[in-house]
Design an enzyme around this catalytic site. Sequence first.
Site, PDB file in Angstrom:
ATOM      1  N   ASP A 311       0.818  -1.212   0.000  1.00 60.39           N
ATOM      2  CA  ASP A 311       0.000   0.000   0.000  1.00 60.39           C
ATOM      3  C   ASP A 311       0.855   1.266   0.000  1.00 60.39           C
ATOM      4  OD1 ASP A 311      -2.678   1.301   0.429  1.00 60.39           O
ATOM      5  OD2 ASP A 311      -1.664   2.021   2.231  1.00 60.39           O
ATOM      6  N   GLU A 362       0.964  -0.490  -5.092  1.00 64.51           N
ATOM      7  CA  GLU A 362      -0.064   0.528  -5.306  1.00 64.51           C
ATOM      8  C   GLU A 362       0.686   1.858  -5.375  1.00 64.51           C
ATOM      9  OE1 GLU A 362      -3.343   3.391  -3.711  1.00 64.51           O
ATOM     10  OE2 GLU A 362      -1.774   2.572  -2.438  1.00 64.51           O
TER      11      GLU A 362
END
Length: 638
Positions: A311, A362
């Site tokens: 993330d 990401e």
Amino acid sequence: MQDESIVKQTNLEYEKSKYLFNIGENYDSYLTLGCIKVKNGFRFTVWAPNALEIFVVGDFNQWQEEAGMEKDLKTGIWSIIIPEAREEDHYKYKIVQANGKTIYKIDPFALAFEVRPKDASVVRALPEKKWTDGVWMASRKKRAIYEKPLNIYEVHLSSWKQHPDGSWYTIKQLQDELIPYVKEMGYTHIEFLPLMEHPLDASWGYQVTGFYAISSKFGKMEEFQNFVEAAHKENIGVIMDWVPGHFNRNDYGLAYFDGTPQFEYEETDRANNNRWGTLNFDLGKDQVHSFLISNALFWIEQFHLDGLRVDAVSNMLYLDYDLGDWIPNEDGTNHNREGVQFIQKMNKTIFSRHPDLLMMAEESTAWSKVTHPVHEGGLGFNYKWNMGWMNDTLKFFEMDPIDRKNNFNLITFSFMYMFNENFVLPISHDEVVHGKKSLMHKMYGDRYNQFAGLRTIETFKIMHPGKKLQFMGSEYGQFLEWKYNEGLEWKDLEDSQNKYHHEFTKQLNQFYKEEKALWEIDHQPDGFEILEASNNEETVLFFIRKGKKTRDFLIVLCNFVPVERQNVRVGVPFKGQYEEVWNTESNAFGGTWTKGQGILKSEQINKHGYDDSVNLILPALSIVVLKPKRIYGVAKKR
């Protein structure tokens, strides 16, 4: 407690492990630090270099200061063996911090915590799992994932389904329902939003306190291990979101653990993450490297995960990614060099142990070589979420079809860069929350055209080069946007249009898995050919997807406006017969077409650079896919 769960570590090995942790090279540090079962009780070990005193207080000593820890002056690591400690006892570290303040802290390496709102760590040894997913794990080593289908179902565990009283499903209950559902729907992998311990549901799991523990609201380590094993036995992979860039700033957690900047940066502007109200890990600190890389490998090895979606990579790459003041490098650049070096080190270490793993970034900027090897100057991931494709495509489908011809570049621009990285095409949780509306609700027009648009955008994603990801609820066209604290609107499936769309998704996923042209050379220019990408007036797009064999190809015809196109002529690579194998306007999917267009025989009419072509009808707002049925000039085995 079985004897084999006891850590049989010699004193020399223990000292070496602490040394390696301190220089950033202990990638199994959870086997040394934390609460570890040893022959004469449990050994508690914690890194807190600037603490003045530390006591372990818990159920085993009536929360009194009886257990003062001993400090290793060379490493700043404290330890003590407590014979009275038992599994399931609760405990905390009572720390006299560098400034003399006394505070109770969790164990950063704890394997379990009390159920919220309580926050004590729980004494628990690593489970001795006897894995039975050997067939999957062996096949994973042989599988070239770049040349295989990858279609991910993204799940927020506590809101996929809830009980009638609003209580969460446990991991065991999800195992019984989610795995059969994903198998029936034809996805290849499940991806969970973070499952680690976190205090606030509204963070969706992204503000972590206990990096080595399954959230107490979901269940125990063993239950998640069993879930992954059960998924593997059904040929379904499991991926989890992982958050190495920042952490929850609650006082009882990692924040200023020993009273000084320990896990976080020393500079306040670098430590504070204003965007998310968290603290950023000091990615230049050796001990943080050991902590985080060990954590990634903990989830990969102790749970047999098939990959991690990392993330907020951009937050680790840029000094100015956050809101607020920042200080540039001495040459004026904004790259976080420590963050870059950490990411490269992390990926090199993980792939050295598990070359068959999925490490997905990401990353929302145009940073180059995200999925290139470290020795080529890359970050070392093997996949990156294509946020540009996602943003452009959603913007295009949300607009009035009248305006699409003037914004056709939103659909075609991705063709300029789609092979620069190994991409996953995500329509994720971030796009269906906080007033952005559900995917179905984003579609323009009345209810019929919304579902027609939904079928078109989902088919376009499947046909476009790149692996795939779909967030839960979109597969049946949920109208309401996602709410983290409520279950999905499964009652929508009582509506005929939602039922049709549910069946559509199931058939589309199966079609994807069956057609090698859609994934066999997914990341190479040889697997894709544009036929028509400049007809913005009619807003149609034609291209070919190709497999390794000459005969394995699909012709994809996209009509992005609700106007039927008659007498559409499309060039074909070979003389012969072609058949319609996909039509989003089929009545089986809720469309208006009750039958296909039959066998399309090629004619010797030049089109799109080919000597032969076929003529057909393109339904309004649809995608039609053609496949060769009988072609000439190509051997059957080619």
